[in-house]
Every structure is written in C-alpha cells, then in structure tokens.
Design a protein around this motif. Structure first.
Motif, PDB file in Angstrom:
ATOM      1  N   ASP A 179     -10.775  -8.885   5.881  1.00 42.50           N
ATOM      2  CA  ASP A 179     -11.002  -7.657   6.358  1.00 42.50           C
ATOM      3  C   ASP A 179     -10.550  -6.787   5.879  1.00 42.50           C
ATOM      4  O   ASP A 179     -11.311  -6.257   4.565  1.00 42.50           O
ATOM      5  CB  ASP A 179      -9.212  -7.467   6.225  1.00 42.50           C
ATOM      6  N   THR A 183      -3.427  -1.159   3.843  1.00 44.67           N
ATOM      7  CA  THR A 183      -4.085  -1.819   3.568  1.00 44.67           C
ATOM      8  C   THR A 183      -5.290  -0.928   2.589  1.00 44.67           C
ATOM      9  O   THR A 183      -5.759  -0.901   0.945  1.00 44.67           O
ATOM     10  CB  THR A 183      -4.271  -2.920   3.266  1.00 44.67           C
ATOM     11  N   THR A 233      -3.551  -6.020   9.100  1.00 41.46           N
ATOM     12  CA  THR A 233      -2.489  -7.231   7.942  1.00 41.46           C
ATOM     13  C   THR A 233      -1.789  -8.147   8.137  1.00 41.46           C
ATOM     14  O   THR A 233      -1.637  -9.631   7.828  1.00 41.46           O
ATOM     15  CB  THR A 233      -2.016  -6.172   6.811  1.00 41.46           C
TER      16      THR A 233
END
Ligand SMILES: Nc1nc2c(ncn2[C@@H]2O[C@H](COP(=O)(O)OP(=O)(O)OP(=O)(O)O)[C@@H](O)[C@H]2O)c(=O)[nH]1
Ligand SMILES: [Mg+2]
Length: 470
Positions: A138, A105, A42
């Motif tokens: 991601d 995340t 992140t």
C-alpha cells in the motif's frame, strides 16, 4: 551516473530472485495498491484480504469458485524494514459492532497473504498443491507524482509550478510571499521555513479543494521527515544573478536532496519490484467537486500513469532495466454510492480518463482494465416513486447525522465526454447535471461462515489482478 548504473544492475539481478521465495522457490506476486489520499486503498486491501481468506463472496475469482484455493493465511512479510499493513485493526474497525471507516494511513506498508493452491480440472492429478505468496504493498499515489520531478531541475520545476498556480485563489498567499522574497539574499532559515510552510499550506488547501496535482508528495505526507531540510523548499523564480549562499541556491540544493534522498529510494526499493498494480480513483468525489477537480484528476492520472510507461522517463527506465508491471487495474472506487444501473457509466468515465494516457504510448505491453468497484458495500439499492415515475436510489446510514437516508446522486452522462469535455475546457461548474456525494457509514455486518465483507466486483478485480497466477 556510474552509481546509477551499478544500482540498476544489482536491482535487475535481485528482481529475478524476488519473484520466488523460500527454499522451494515458491512464487511471489507483488501487488501494488495505490491512489491519491482517501481514494480507498486501506479499505480495498482490508476487504480483499478478508474476502480471500473467506471466499464465499468471490464467485468471479475462478480459483475461489472452483475450489483451487484451499486455504489463505497471513504470514510475516519478507521486508523487515517496511511497516506491516495493520490488517487486524482495519478489519476490526470495518466489521466491529459499531463499524467505522479506518483511519487515514499516509505511508507505505506491506502485508503477505499466502494461498495454498491445488490445481483442479485436467491438470489436477499432475500437479501437487503449491503455495503462492501475495505481497500487497500500500503506498500513496502522491509519491508516484514525484516521478515527474526526477527529470526536472529546480529552475524548471519552479517555473512550471508558479505558472500552474498563478490563477488559483488558494495560492494567492504563497504567491504574494514569494513575490516579496529576495531570492538573491543570503539564506535565512526562518525565511526558508516560512516559504515552505506557506507553500505546504497551499498544497493542503488545494488537496482539500479536490485538486490532485499536489507535489512534492511528501509535503502533504511528511511522516518522520517533517521539518527536515529536504522538505524545506518552495518554488521560486530564478533571479538573474545568484551570489554564493543565496536563498535560491539553497532551495535548489534541497530540491535536489529531496529527489535523491526521498523520491529515488522509493522507486528503487519499492516501486521497481511491483508485478501487478491497482490504481484506485475516487472519480465520484472529483465529479462532485466540479469540472476543475475532474480535469485536475485527469492530469494527475496522466502523471501517475507515466510511472508505468518508463520509456517516457529516462531516469526510471534506467532503474527498471526492462522489468515492467504486467497488469494494471484502474478502479473507480465507492461505486456503492450509485445504483448498479449507473455503474457502466462510471466505468466508461474511468476508461475515458485513462484512454488519453493510454493512446499516447502503450504501457510497455502491460495488460490494463478499468472497473467500478466498492471494496466495502455500505448501501442497499432501492427504487422509489418520483414525480410520476421511479428513481433508482441507494440507501444507507449517513456518516454525518447517523440517520438512514435514500440517496440519488444525479445521472452520470452516457457519454463520458459530456463530463470530461467541459472539464478540459475549464468550465467552472457543471451546466448539464448536478452531482452530489454523501458519505455513508459502514453497515453492521452479520457474516455467515465462509463469508467476507460485502463488496461490489472485488472478485472481478482479484481475477484480473492475480487470477492467472493461482
Ligand atoms: N461507500 C464506500 N465508501 C468507501 C469505500 N472505500 C472507501 N470509502 C470511503 O473513503 C474513505 C477513505 O478510504 P481509505 O481506504 O481510508 O482511503 P485511503 O486511500 O487508504 O486513504 P489514506 O490512507 O488517507 O491515503 C473511507 O473513510 C470511506 O469514507 C467503499 O467501498 N464504499
Ligand atoms: Mg489508507
């Protein structure tokens, strides 16, 4: 089988289309960013995007230094069903008045950054400005580890897993529970749930202790699958006789469902479309945790890397149909914990970690590189007197106490094998050196116009990954 082939074909066709976008066929580069949990994905994406929008700190990215990139701006992403990478919130966390690290995340997300590029130099007059879209994806590295499950049956996976964890004290509870479970008994949901819960608890503890081989990946990061049958199985030795409706059979069915409903869609819909990849590795964290964590990280890297050598996995090569990732960067993150004089040693360790996987089979022609980087520099360097000599340290604000401190993590060996050797031979502790890691808080920033957040070698990473496409 037929379903697989048909899927592969349609994907092949789609992948040709997906490298261009829009009515004017603007080129698209899909950059995958992965790494195990807490590796720094992140922070990497946030700082990369901020530094591509404000490029004063990107001298090693040629297209930024020579002015070819005119502007960079965020656009709605092309995939309607993928969560958007929450760039604004993460940037606000990192660059706010009291900066803080972003929250974990744990799932896949995507962001599109569009770069308006005007070629410079000899071809400047020949080509007009064009737009290159950078789609950054991601995703957790744990999901790549699941690839190894695809070519395995429940019986094989169970046997391997039970063997691997047999000597780990952390797994004692699960192993005891599994040993007293009658796998031939009729499925009883509470029993299945208890087994899965105990195995998940082991995986979490192993992850906490620095182990990397924690599959199935979704057991750690379940998201909205939490509690569903596809996540309610656990490794069990195969009994010699198996009546209908036996617990073992149901576990086998769920394992197959996990592969089909969870692992496969990720590889088909996301992984297979990636052009460039960065694999982030918290090598310093593993070194700090000890030889077993380093060895385990090496094994996990080898597993992760097998996803980029599709020849080694029949299922994946059929899915990819020859499409491959063109460039792969292996980056040791958080290099700002070390004085720059030690960075070459960290890079050498990184290189040695992937060399093993690289030498056994190449990456089907993909170009690879290893680097040490810090996506967001949280320290400054200093040299302090020490026992009649001097010591190269870093200074920063400790995350735990908020106090400022000078920090010397220990000298990494010049020869990476001095770390990887003992790790491989199963040594319990480092004998030669003592390595520590401290967590630093991000520093309050005063950015000049045009400047992105401070980093270490993020520009070189960007040059390697996308420089040739700008
Ligand atoms: N000093 C320093 N610490 C960093 C850097 N990047 C990440 N970290 C530390 O590593 C932690 C994890 O970073 P993230 O970017 O959230 O990692 P992630 O891979 O996205 O983690 P998950 O979302 O949990 O998978 C941060 O909270 C920081 O403590 C860096 O460049 N320098
Ligand atoms: Mg993250």
């Amino acid at each position: 089988m037929i379903g697989d082939i048909a899927e592969g074909v349609s994907r092949g066709v789609e992948s040709i289309g997906s490298t261009f976008s829009g009515a004017f066929l603007e080129p698209v580069v899909r950059l995958g960013v992965t790494g195990l949990s807490r590796a720094g994905k992140t922070v990497f994406i946030t700082s990369l995007v901020a530094n591509l929008i404000n490029r004063a700190r990107m001298p090693q990215l040629v297209a930024a230094a020579d002015g070819a990139i005119r502007t960079a701006y965020l656009q709605p992403q092309p995939d309607d069903t993928l969560p958007r990478f929450d760039y604004e919130t993460h940037l606000a966390d990192l660059t706010g008045r009291t900066p803080r690290w972003p929250d974990s995340t744990r799932a896949i997300s995507e962001l599109r950054l569009s770069l308006r590029v005007q070629p410079t130099g000899l071809i400047a007059g020949l080509r007009g400005p064009r737009t290159v879209h950078l789609d950054i994806v991601d995703y957790p590295g744990e999901w790549l580890l699941d690839l190894a499950l695809m070519d395995k049956s429940f019986e094989e996976w169970s046997a391997e897993t039970l063997k691997r964890i047999a000597t780990r004290p952390l797994a004692a509870d699960y192993l005891a529970l599994a040993a007293q479970t009658d796998a031939t008994a009729q499925l009883d949901e509470p029993v299945a749930r208890a087994l899965a819960a105990s195995f998940t608890a082991y995986l979490n503890a192993a992850r906490e202790a620095g182990f990397s081989d924690c599959t199935p990946g979704r057991f750690l990061l379940p998201g909205d699958l939490a509690g569903s049958p596809v996540l309610t199985f656990a490794p069990l030795e195969k009994p010699s006789s198996l009546p209908r409706g036996a617990l073992w059979r149901e576990m086998e069915r769920r394992f197959d469902a996990y592969k089909r409903e969870v692992v496969k869609p990720f590889f088909r819909d996301h992984f297979s479309r990636i052009d460039r990849q960065v694999v982030l590795v918290d090598a310093l964290g593993a070194i700090h945790a000890g030889p077993q964590a380093v060895e385990d990280m090496r094994l996990a890297m080898t597993d992760i890397l097998s996803a980029f050598r599709p020849g080694r996995n029949a299922w994946l090569s059929q899915l990819l149909l020859g499409k491959r990732v063109e460039k792969i960067l292996f980056a040791a993150t958080k290099a700002d914990h070390l004085h720059h004089t030690q960075h070459p040693r960290l890079t050498a360790i990184m290189q040695a970690l992937v060399a093993d996987a690289k030498s056994r089979a190449d990456f089907a022609g993909a170009q690879t590189a290893a680097m040490s980087i810090a996506a967001l520099r949280a320290t400054t360097e200093d040299t302090v007197p020490h026992e009649g000599g001097t010591l190269d340290v870093v200074r920063g604000q400790l995350l735990s106490s908020g106090k400022r401190a000078a920090f010397y993590p220990g000298a990494l060996p010049e020869d990476p094998m001095h770390l990887l050797g003992p790790a491989r031979s199963g040594q319990a502790e480092w004998l030669e050196g003592d390595y520590s890691v401290m967590s630093f808080a991000p520093q309050p920033l005063t950015l000049k116009p045009g400047e992105g957040p401070p980093h270490i070698r993020l520009d070189r990473a960007a040059q390697f990954l996308i420089g040739d496409r700008l």
